[in-house]
Design a protein around this motif. Sequence first.
Motif, PDB file in Angstrom:
ATOM      1  N   UNK A 150       0.832  -1.208   0.000  1.00  0.00           N
ATOM      2  CA  UNK A 150       0.000   0.000   0.000  1.00  0.00           C
ATOM      3  C   UNK A 150       0.866   1.257   0.000  1.00  0.00           C
ATOM      4  N   UNK A 151       2.033   1.156   0.604  1.00  0.00           N
ATOM      5  CA  UNK A 151       2.938   2.300   0.751  1.00  0.00           C
ATOM      6  C   UNK A 151       4.359   1.859   0.428  1.00  0.00           C
ATOM      7  N   UNK A 152       5.106   2.734  -0.238  1.00  0.00           N
ATOM      8  CA  UNK A 152       6.544   2.534  -0.441  1.00  0.00           C
ATOM      9  C   UNK A 152       7.278   3.687   0.232  1.00  0.00           C
ATOM     10  N   UNK A 153       8.290   3.358   1.027  1.00  0.00           N
ATOM     11  CA  UNK A 153       9.086   4.361   1.707  1.00  0.00           C
ATOM     12  C   UNK A 153      10.502   4.388   1.169  1.00  0.00           C
ATOM     13  N   UNK A 154      11.010   5.597   0.919  1.00  0.00           N
ATOM     14  CA  UNK A 154      12.376   5.775   0.427  1.00  0.00           C
ATOM     15  C   UNK A 154      13.165   6.562   1.456  1.00  0.00           C
ATOM     16  N   UNK A 155      14.314   6.015   1.845  1.00  0.00           N
ATOM     17  CA  UNK A 155      15.143   6.626   2.881  1.00  0.00           C
ATOM     18  C   UNK A 155      16.315   7.382   2.266  1.00  0.00           C
ATOM     19  N   UNK A 156      16.539   8.602   2.769  1.00  0.00           N
ATOM     20  CA  UNK A 156      17.639   9.450   2.296  1.00  0.00           C
ATOM     21  C   UNK A 156      18.469   9.885   3.502  1.00  0.00           C
ATOM     22  N   UNK A 157      19.693   9.413   3.588  1.00  0.00           N
ATOM     23  CA  UNK A 157      20.551   9.801   4.718  1.00  0.00           C
ATOM     24  C   UNK A 157      21.592  10.840   4.321  1.00  0.00           C
ATOM     25  N   UNK A 158      21.930  10.917   3.028  1.00  0.00           N
ATOM     26  CA  UNK A 158      22.937  11.851   2.527  1.00  0.00           C
ATOM     27  C   UNK A 158      22.283  12.786   1.519  1.00  0.00           C
ATOM     28  N   UNK A 159      22.357  14.076   1.772  1.00  0.00           N
ATOM     29  CA  UNK A 159      21.599  15.034   0.960  1.00  0.00           C
ATOM     30  C   UNK A 159      22.007  15.040  -0.504  1.00  0.00           C
ATOM     31  N   UNK A 160      23.287  14.752  -0.814  1.00  0.00           N
ATOM     32  CA  UNK A 160      23.674  14.816  -2.223  1.00  0.00           C
ATOM     33  C   UNK A 160      23.097  13.659  -3.045  1.00  0.00           C
ATOM     34  N   UNK A 161      22.412  12.723  -2.389  1.00  0.00           N
ATOM     35  CA  UNK A 161      21.718  11.667  -3.119  1.00  0.00           C
ATOM     36  C   UNK A 161      20.272  12.033  -3.430  1.00  0.00           C
ATOM     37  N   UNK A 162      19.905  13.284  -3.167  1.00  0.00           N
ATOM     38  CA  UNK A 162      18.519  13.704  -3.366  1.00  0.00           C
ATOM     39  C   UNK A 162      18.077  13.530  -4.816  1.00  0.00           C
ATOM     40  N   UNK A 163      18.946  13.833  -5.767  1.00  0.00           N
ATOM     41  CA  UNK A 163      18.585  13.690  -7.178  1.00  0.00           C
ATOM     42  C   UNK A 163      18.227  12.237  -7.498  1.00  0.00           C
ATOM     43  N   UNK A 164      18.974  11.287  -6.925  1.00  0.00           N
ATOM     44  CA  UNK A 164      18.655   9.873  -7.125  1.00  0.00           C
ATOM     45  C   UNK A 164      17.272   9.539  -6.575  1.00  0.00           C
ATOM     46  N   UNK A 165      16.976  10.097  -5.400  1.00  0.00           N
ATOM     47  CA  UNK A 165      15.682   9.834  -4.786  1.00  0.00           C
ATOM     48  C   UNK A 165      14.546  10.357  -5.654  1.00  0.00           C
ATOM     49  N   UNK A 166      14.678  11.580  -6.155  1.00  0.00           N
ATOM     50  CA  UNK A 166      13.629  12.158  -6.995  1.00  0.00           C
ATOM     51  C   UNK A 166      13.475  11.362  -8.287  1.00  0.00           C
TER      52      UNK A 166
END
Length: 220
Positions: A150-166
């Motif tokens: 029902x839900x997918x969660x994505x974890x971001x611990x390092x800010x410079x990986x934000x582009x990968x997350x988006x």
Amino acid sequence: MQNQSFEKIDESLYRDYFSHLLIGDYQYNFYIVNSLIKANVEIKDLYINLFQRSLYEVGTLWEHNRISVTVEHIATSITESLMTLVYPIIFASEKIGKSAVVASIVNEFHQIGGKMVADIFEINGWDGYFLGADKSYNDLVSLIDSKEPCIVGLSLSISFNFKNLIDIAERLIRQYPSLKIIVGGQGFKYIPLEVLQPYNQNLEYIDTLFGLEKVIKDFN
């Protein structure tokens, strides 16, 4: 230590726990956590007020060069080991027929935050599947197709990986338009949340495990 009892997480106990975490004293903190479990302290309180709080504080000290990366790694390792003490309780929770998939994205090697998120789902009766750290989009899609969450969660611990997350979030939105996506982690500490506004219809930022609990309850 044997004559002490720990029955609630107050500020004094937290500072005691945290000081021993910094020196790598697993045995002492094992005793604290085990005592709290025996005293029937809520598992989510352990996660939020002991594990999450202490790791955030460790991360802040490391960012300001007040502790070494070795101390940070040992504190993380101890916390991960202590989390296993509550697993018999977590996985005994009555299930409600909902599931969530959580993952740390490509180039994200910190996984304890994602594990905590998956465990909070379990505490609330969901099946929480943590895919692990540094996982590709194909890995994530494979688990989503298998578990139909029902839900997918994505974890971001390092800010410079934000582009990968988006990038991953955009691909998920296109492939699973009705799927709820949540994102969070220490990496958002230095990212203005306004950049998430174009995705507000499909994606929600969660700042704490308290916030996650609210999302879960609202979803139910």
